[in-house]
Design a protein around this motif. Structure first.
Motif, PDB file in Angstrom:
ATOM      1  N   UNK A   1      26.540 -89.027 122.069  1.00 25.53           N
ATOM      2  CA  UNK A   1      25.841 -89.656 120.953  1.00 25.53           C
ATOM      3  C   UNK A   1      24.567 -90.383 121.384  1.00 25.53           C
ATOM      4  N   UNK A   2      24.053 -90.042 122.558  1.00 26.43           N
ATOM      5  CA  UNK A   2      22.783 -90.626 123.001  1.00 26.43           C
ATOM      6  C   UNK A   2      21.628 -90.197 122.100  1.00 26.43           C
ATOM      7  N   UNK A   3      21.810 -89.076 121.418  1.00 24.74           N
ATOM      8  CA  UNK A   3      20.801 -88.533 120.499  1.00 24.74           C
ATOM      9  C   UNK A   3      21.445 -88.461 119.127  1.00 24.74           C
ATOM     10  N   UNK A   4      20.779 -89.046 118.137  1.00 25.78           N
ATOM     11  CA  UNK A   4      21.324 -89.053 116.791  1.00 25.78           C
ATOM     12  C   UNK A   4      20.240 -88.939 115.745  1.00 25.78           C
ATOM     13  N   UNK A   5      20.536 -89.423 114.546  1.00 23.40           N
ATOM     14  CA  UNK A   5      19.645 -89.252 113.402  1.00 23.40           C
ATOM     15  C   UNK A   5      18.235 -89.756 113.677  1.00 23.40           C
ATOM     16  N   UNK A   6      18.095 -90.987 114.147  1.00 24.11           N
ATOM     17  CA  UNK A   6      16.758 -91.557 114.309  1.00 24.11           C
ATOM     18  C   UNK A   6      15.981 -90.875 115.424  1.00 24.11           C
ATOM     19  N   UNK A   7      16.674 -90.482 116.497  1.00 29.34           N
ATOM     20  CA  UNK A   7      16.000 -89.728 117.558  1.00 29.34           C
ATOM     21  C   UNK A   7      15.541 -88.366 117.034  1.00 29.34           C
ATOM     22  N   UNK A   8      16.401 -87.725 116.234  1.00 33.45           N
ATOM     23  CA  UNK A   8      15.999 -86.429 115.677  1.00 33.45           C
ATOM     24  C   UNK A   8      14.787 -86.578 114.769  1.00 33.45           C
ATOM     25  N   UNK A   9      14.780 -87.606 113.934  1.00 34.30           N
ATOM     26  CA  UNK A   9      13.655 -87.788 113.030  1.00 34.30           C
ATOM     27  C   UNK A   9      12.373 -88.107 113.792  1.00 34.30           C
ATOM     28  N   UNK A  10      12.483 -88.831 114.894  1.00 34.43           N
ATOM     29  CA  UNK A  10      11.312 -89.064 115.747  1.00 34.43           C
ATOM     30  C   UNK A  10      10.814 -87.749 116.321  1.00 34.43           C
ATOM     31  N   UNK A  11      11.764 -86.933 116.826  1.00 35.97           N
ATOM     32  CA  UNK A  11      11.383 -85.627 117.372  1.00 35.97           C
ATOM     33  C   UNK A  11      10.736 -84.752 116.303  1.00 35.97           C
TER      34      UNK A  11
END
Length: 503
Positions: A103-113
């Motif tokens: 879970x190091x990568x989630x919704x907010x990281x995806x939206x940033x990407x």
């Protein structure tokens, strides 16, 4: 040499091309996320651990939309696990792919990407092990400006502005017994309708996709769509389709004709949806979201039960040859030929998992063979898809019977006058001479002609870390228009693109 003919006429149109047809897919599966798009410490990673080399290739690929976070993964996913301080996030078991999820990568990281890559997000909600309440919580967290518990939670996580996600999948492949929380059509249809009703109460402008069949061979195909749409027709905007293709028992002739199967599947789902629309006396037309498609050698995959519990395992990393790229080009042609009803399409997946982009942890990223027909189609298909009906010789296939050797489409940009023609010769033994009648579009000249030739020794050629550019489109010189006609030579088992511009 065999010959074929087709006419390009701006008066005969399929429909306007929706740029969402050039979508992709990122699932928490194998190395799609971890060491795919996200790898802190990589020489090409930015301050947030996002691999800029992969972002650059995704932009070059022309991806316009990305579906996230699954896939089978979403049906066992708690979205709350992937937000907030990374050090506080729980480590979970992912039962879909028998993996350990950090879970190091989630919704907010995806939206940033997604923002940095320049793609539209397509978010899936868990309707397998969860339901209406959890979907609404995610929607509030993601899209409400502030002043409520969940929107303020997002703000406390450093995201002041709402994400404004417009496109949502109501679960994933809920017809499949392999799916966590698998349901009957009645069970899913009722749940999807209630979820859709609630989400549109939050924002009636959201676009929602109901789960269609996971493939065209499952026993419930078409009856599933009919039952689900009976419940959801007035509450959703699209129904999904999923399909993967591979040679069966070495039958390359049928494999090259995979577009015939995709074409039939689209027609069947359209007919089913329109039947339900007529039955309900609705003036609405349900569109299609073909949000998983690709070449996938599923016969090489031993199944989830054979996997060991690991973090980001090397999983389903098919290496594609030139024939695979020709098939991908033909599937793109099929999607374009249905631009009047297919509004969204996602090639699965973007990185490493049956993907156009491959990466090595700590190392380079490179283009697979299938990268090229997607990138060129996304770059040059513009405006309106023309209704192209070739007169072509047929070839016999074991799987689909007689199919036309020529599979083709064309787009026309009325503003610029530019035309792009995409064509596949499905015959792997004989070249094909194609004559295009351009007289309804006077004044065109050839601006470029490229080919991916999958015949002979080139058929098995692949791109690798050591030889990343072994397979790439070859420019063809000497293609000219004459007296309002264009003649193009298509090698056996090949994909071609011809660009025409006003003189």
């Amino acid at each position: 040499m065999a010959t074929a003919r087709l006419t390009l006429d701006p008066g005969f149109r399929v429909g306007d091309l929706n740029r969402r047809l050039f979508g992709s897919f990122v699932e928490h599966m194998g190395r799609s996320v971890y060491t795919g798009i996200h790898e802190p410490g990589h020489p090409a990673a930015d301050a947030d651990g996002l691999r800029q080399d992969v972002m650059d290739l995704a932009r070059e690929l022309g991806v316009t939309l990305v579906r996230y976070p699954g896939g089978n993964f979403v049906s066992n996913y708690r979205w709350e696990d992937g937000v907030g301080p990374a050090a506080d996030r729980p480590i979970r078991l992912d039962y879909a792919w028998r993996s350990i999820e950090s879970n190091a990568f989630g919704l907010n990281e995806f939206m940033t990407w997604a923002g940095r890559t320049g793609v539209e997000p397509m978010m899936a909600v868990n309707l397998g092990t969860r339901g209406v309440a959890e979907a609404m919580d995610l929607l509030e967290y993601a899209n409400h400006p502030g002043g409520t518990a969940l929107s303020d939670l997002r703000r406390s996580h450093g995201v002041a502005e709402p994400h404004g996600i417009r496109l949502w999948c109501l679960g994933n492949e809920m017809d499949g017994p392999w799916q966590m929380g698998h349901k009957t059509a009645e069970e899913y249809g009722r749940l999807a309708a209630e979820t859709a009703r609630a989400m549109k109460r939050f924002d009636p402008t959201l676009q929602l996709v109901a789960c269609g069949s996971s493939n065209a061979y499952i026993d419930t195909f078409a009856s599933w769509e009919a039952t689900v749409l009976e419940h959801t027709y007035e509450h959703v905007d699209m129904v999904s389709l999923h399909a993967y293709y591979q040679p069966v028992d070495g039958d390359v002739d049928s494999f090259l004709a995979s577009g015939a199967e995709m074409d039939q599947m689209i027609g069947s789902v359209v007919a089913t949806a329109d039947h339900i629309g007529a039955k309900l006396r609705s003036k609405k037309k349900i569109k299609l979201s073909f949000d998983e498609w690709n070449v996938w050698y599923q016969s090489r995959f031993p199944g989830e039960s054979a996997l060991e519990w690991r973090t980001a395992p090397r999983l389903i990393e098919d290496v594609y040859d030139t024939v695979d790229a020709v098939v991908v080009g033909s599937l793109l042609i099929t999607l374009l030929r249905h631009a009047d009803r297919v509004d969204v399409a996602c090639q699965a997946q973007l990185a490493n998992i049956i993907a156009p982009i491959m990466t090595e942890p700590g190392g380079p990223a490179w283009r697979q063979t299938v990268f090229h027909p997607f990138a060129l189609t996304a770059r040059h298909a513009r405006g309106t898809v023309l209704r192209v009906e070739p007169r072509s010789p047929v070839i016999e296939t074991a799987r689909y019977g007689e199919v036309p050797a020529l599979w083709a489409t064309a787009t026309y940009d009325e503003e610029s006058g530019d035309v792009a023609v995409f064509a596949v010769n499905r015959d792997r033994t004989s070249p094909l001479t194609v004559t295009l009648d351009l007289r309804p579009l006077p004044g065109l000249r050839v601006a470029g002609h490229v080919v991916l030739d999958g015949s002979g020794a080139a058929a098995a050629a692949v791109n690798t870390r050591e030889e990343p550019d072994r397979v790439r489109p070859t420019a063809v010189d000497g293609t000219r228009t004459e007296d309002g006609r264009l003649t193009v030579e298509l090698p056996p088992a090949s994909w071609s693109m011809v660009r025409l511009v006003t003189a």
